[in-house]
Motif scaffolding. Structure first.
Motif, short mmCIF file in Angstrom:
data_model
loop_
_atom_site.label_atom_id
_atom_site.label_comp_id
_atom_site.label_asym_id
_atom_site.label_seq_id
_atom_site.Cartn_x
_atom_site.Cartn_y
_atom_site.Cartn_z
N VAL A 1 45.55 15.74 42.26
CA VAL A 1 46.74 15.41 41.47
C VAL A 1 47.51 16.65 41.00
N GLU A 2 46.91 17.82 41.08
CA GLU A 2 47.56 19.01 40.53
C GLU A 2 48.52 19.61 41.55
N PRO A 3 49.78 19.83 41.19
CA PRO A 3 50.71 20.47 42.14
C PRO A 3 50.32 21.92 42.42
N ARG A 4 50.64 22.38 43.61
CA ARG A 4 50.37 23.76 44.01
C ARG A 4 51.67 24.55 44.02
N PRO A 5 51.59 25.86 43.82
CA PRO A 5 52.83 26.66 43.85
C PRO A 5 53.46 26.60 45.23
N THR A 6 54.78 26.57 45.27
CA THR A 6 55.49 26.51 46.55
C THR A 6 55.99 27.91 46.91
N GLY A 7 55.83 28.26 48.17
CA GLY A 7 56.32 29.54 48.65
C GLY A 7 55.47 30.72 48.24
N ARG A 8 54.30 30.48 47.62
CA ARG A 8 53.41 31.54 47.19
C ARG A 8 51.98 31.13 47.51
N GLN A 9 51.11 32.13 47.64
CA GLN A 9 49.70 31.87 47.87
C GLN A 9 48.90 32.48 46.72
N VAL A 10 48.02 31.68 46.15
CA VAL A 10 47.20 32.11 45.01
C VAL A 10 45.76 31.69 45.28
N ARG A 11 44.85 32.66 45.23
CA ARG A 11 43.45 32.37 45.55
C ARG A 11 42.51 33.06 44.56
N ALA A 12 41.39 32.38 44.28
CA ALA A 12 40.25 33.01 43.62
C ALA A 12 39.07 32.81 44.55
N VAL A 13 38.58 33.88 45.15
CA VAL A 13 37.54 33.78 46.17
C VAL A 13 36.25 34.36 45.60
N PRO A 14 35.08 33.82 46.01
CA PRO A 14 33.82 34.23 45.38
C PRO A 14 33.34 35.62 45.74
N GLY A 15 33.68 36.14 46.90
CA GLY A 15 33.14 37.43 47.30
C GLY A 15 31.67 37.33 47.66
N LYS A 16 31.05 38.46 47.93
CA LYS A 16 29.64 38.51 48.33
C LYS A 16 28.92 39.60 47.53
N VAL A 17 27.59 39.45 47.45
CA VAL A 17 26.79 40.49 46.83
C VAL A 17 26.87 41.74 47.70
N ALA A 18 27.33 42.84 47.13
CA ALA A 18 27.50 44.07 47.90
C ALA A 18 27.64 45.25 46.95
N ARG A 19 27.47 46.43 47.48
CA ARG A 19 27.75 47.63 46.72
C ARG A 19 29.26 47.76 46.58
N SER A 20 29.75 47.94 45.36
CA SER A 20 31.19 48.02 45.13
C SER A 20 31.76 49.29 45.76
N ARG A 21 32.94 49.16 46.37
CA ARG A 21 33.62 50.34 46.90
C ARG A 21 34.40 51.07 45.82
N ASP A 22 34.53 50.43 44.65
CA ASP A 22 35.34 51.01 43.58
C ASP A 22 34.52 51.62 42.45
N LEU A 23 33.34 51.07 42.17
CA LEU A 23 32.53 51.48 41.05
C LEU A 23 31.10 51.70 41.50
N PRO A 24 30.31 52.53 40.78
CA PRO A 24 28.92 52.78 41.19
C PRO A 24 27.99 51.66 40.74
N VAL A 25 28.25 50.42 41.21
CA VAL A 25 27.48 49.25 40.81
C VAL A 25 27.32 48.31 42.00
N TRP A 26 26.37 47.39 41.85
CA TRP A 26 26.30 46.25 42.74
C TRP A 26 27.22 45.17 42.18
N ALA A 27 28.05 44.59 43.04
CA ALA A 27 28.96 43.53 42.65
C ALA A 27 28.32 42.19 42.99
N VAL A 28 28.08 41.37 41.95
CA VAL A 28 27.42 40.07 42.13
C VAL A 28 28.39 38.98 41.72
N PRO A 29 28.78 38.09 42.63
CA PRO A 29 29.74 37.04 42.27
C PRO A 29 29.27 36.23 41.07
N LEU A 30 30.18 36.00 40.12
CA LEU A 30 29.86 35.25 38.91
C LEU A 30 30.46 33.85 39.01
#
Length: 398
Positions: free
Chosen positions: A207-236
């Motif tokens: 029932v919820e309308p979606r934005p028109t002409g734009r794409q918006v996503r929230a994706v879970p990602g995967k457990v991996a070593r972060s390329r940006d920070l010295p940490v393991w990135a664990v999807p929450l």
């Protein structure tokens, strides 16, 4: 909203642990002349809270007390019709929250809570969004640690990136602190209702309308070593990415193509593996009624960490945003996430809706959609940190 409402803000659930902290925050920080009241089901306990507040500000010795019960729709209707804004700390919300949402939607009263329960938020959209749009009520869920640091943090981040370009943001959460019984019970309830949560999400998508002409996503990602920070990135698997995605869907400032990923930042791989195993076991156990009852009984309602324990608690959420040829690293940080800072965020959100000049919105909306820069300014003034740590040209993919 009508000007003749008796109260600017009513705090529902003031006798609970987080509700009491929120009442104390308002006692210390509400501006002179604010008309506010506390509400709950037990008048004797409400009077005890008022006595405590009068120790902070003697003028609060006459603070109005409203008796209301989630099983009594008439009492909730009276609260909603008397207030411009109602803030609720009564959870688990999937069990106790809907009657107050319904009353506020029908009365054209702004409603706030601190839920982190996706099932509840989705069902409230399906059942009460249209009525709130009709009456002009703003229904704003997740106004605590779920999900204001993340929702406002991403908003703060994209403001430092070019407009009209695809944007990606990754959030990395670190926190230290203890949970109260309310948070514990809400989490166990959510773990036990995975099928119901998925069903509610499907109902909302239908029932919820979606934005028109734009794409918006929230994706879970995967457990991996972060390329940006010295940490393991664990999807929450929290409600926070959903709130960010809905803000992005409502605001064109997030660009024509927006993607968000949400992680716990963990320094050591064994911690990642142990946490994953523990979460899987807990999810299995809470689906069994006998073990769920036993687990729920480990913490009684109203319990929470001491002031000394809360003083040692903290949170930091690091965001890495990319847009066009630009990269920005920001951070949102504060003290005790579950209680002191959640009380601050809920109280400042209520003050923001009641007092600030905000863009016109109605229905179920996110904190960013409803309050945006006004709430960002309030929380910064109140001591939460929103900082740019680094910005410049994005490194090439190679």
């Amino acid at each position: 909203m009508t000007a003749e409402r008796a109260y600017d803000i009513v705090l529902f659930g003031a006798t609970g642990f987080t509700g009491g902290l929120t009442a104390e925050y308002l006692a210390r920080h509400a501006p002179p002349g604010l008309r506010w009241a506390i509400a709950g089901r037990n008048p004797d306990k409400l009077a005890g809270v008022r006595d405590r507040l009068a120790g902070i500000d003697p003028a609060l010795a006459t603070l109005p007390l409203l008796t209301a019960e989630v099983t009594d729709p008439g009492s909730l209707r009276a609260v909603a019709e008397a207030a411009r804004v109602v803030a609720s700390t009564v959870g688990p919300y999937i069990r106790h929250g809907e009657p107050l949402v319904a009353a506020c939607a029908a009365a054209g009263t702004d409603y706030l809570d601190i839920t982190g329960e996706p099932e509840f938020v989705d069902l409230m959209y399906v059942r009460h969004h249209a009525e709130a749009v009709r009456t002009g009520a703003r229904l704003v869920h997740a106004c605590g640690f779920d999900s204001i640091p993340h929702d406002l943090g991403v908003w703060f981040t994209i403001k430092h990136l070019p407009a009209e370009v695809p944007i990606t943001v990754d959030g990395y959460v670190r926190a230290g602190g203890r949970v109260s019984a309310g948070t514990y019970h809400s989490a166990l309830t959510a773990f036990s209702r995975t099928a119901e949560t998925a069903r509610a999400a499907r109902e909302r998508r239908a029932v919820e309308p979606r934005p028109t002409g734009r794409q918006v996503r929230a994706v879970p990602g995967k457990v991996a070593r972060s390329r940006d920070l010295p940490v393991w990135a664990v999807p929450l698997p929290t409600i926070d990415p959903q709130m960010v995605r809905r803000s992005a869907a409502a605001r064109p400032e997030y660009g024509p193509d927006f993607r968000y990923r949400h992680f716990a930042a963990v320094r050591r791989l064994p911690t990642v593996l142990a946490a994953g195993a523990g979460l899987g076991t807990l999810t299995a156990l809470v689906k069994l009624p006998p073990t769920r009852r036993w687990l729920l009984g480990r913490l009684a309602s109203g319990q929470g960490p001491s002031p000394e324990q809360r003083a040692k608690s903290w949170f930091r959420v690091r965001f890495v945003g990319r847009g066009g040829d630009r990269r920005v690293v920001t951070e949102v940080a504060g003290g005790d996430p579950g209680y002191d800072e959640t009380a601050k965020m809920l109280a400042e959100s209520a003050l923001c809706l009641a007092l600030d000049d905000l863009p016109p919105t109605a229905g179920q909306v996110t904190p960013v959609t409803a309050m945006g820069d006004a709430l960002l300014h309030r929380l910064t003034t109140a001591g939460m940190k929103f900082e740019v740590l680094d910005e410049g040209k994005a490194p090439s993919a190679g």
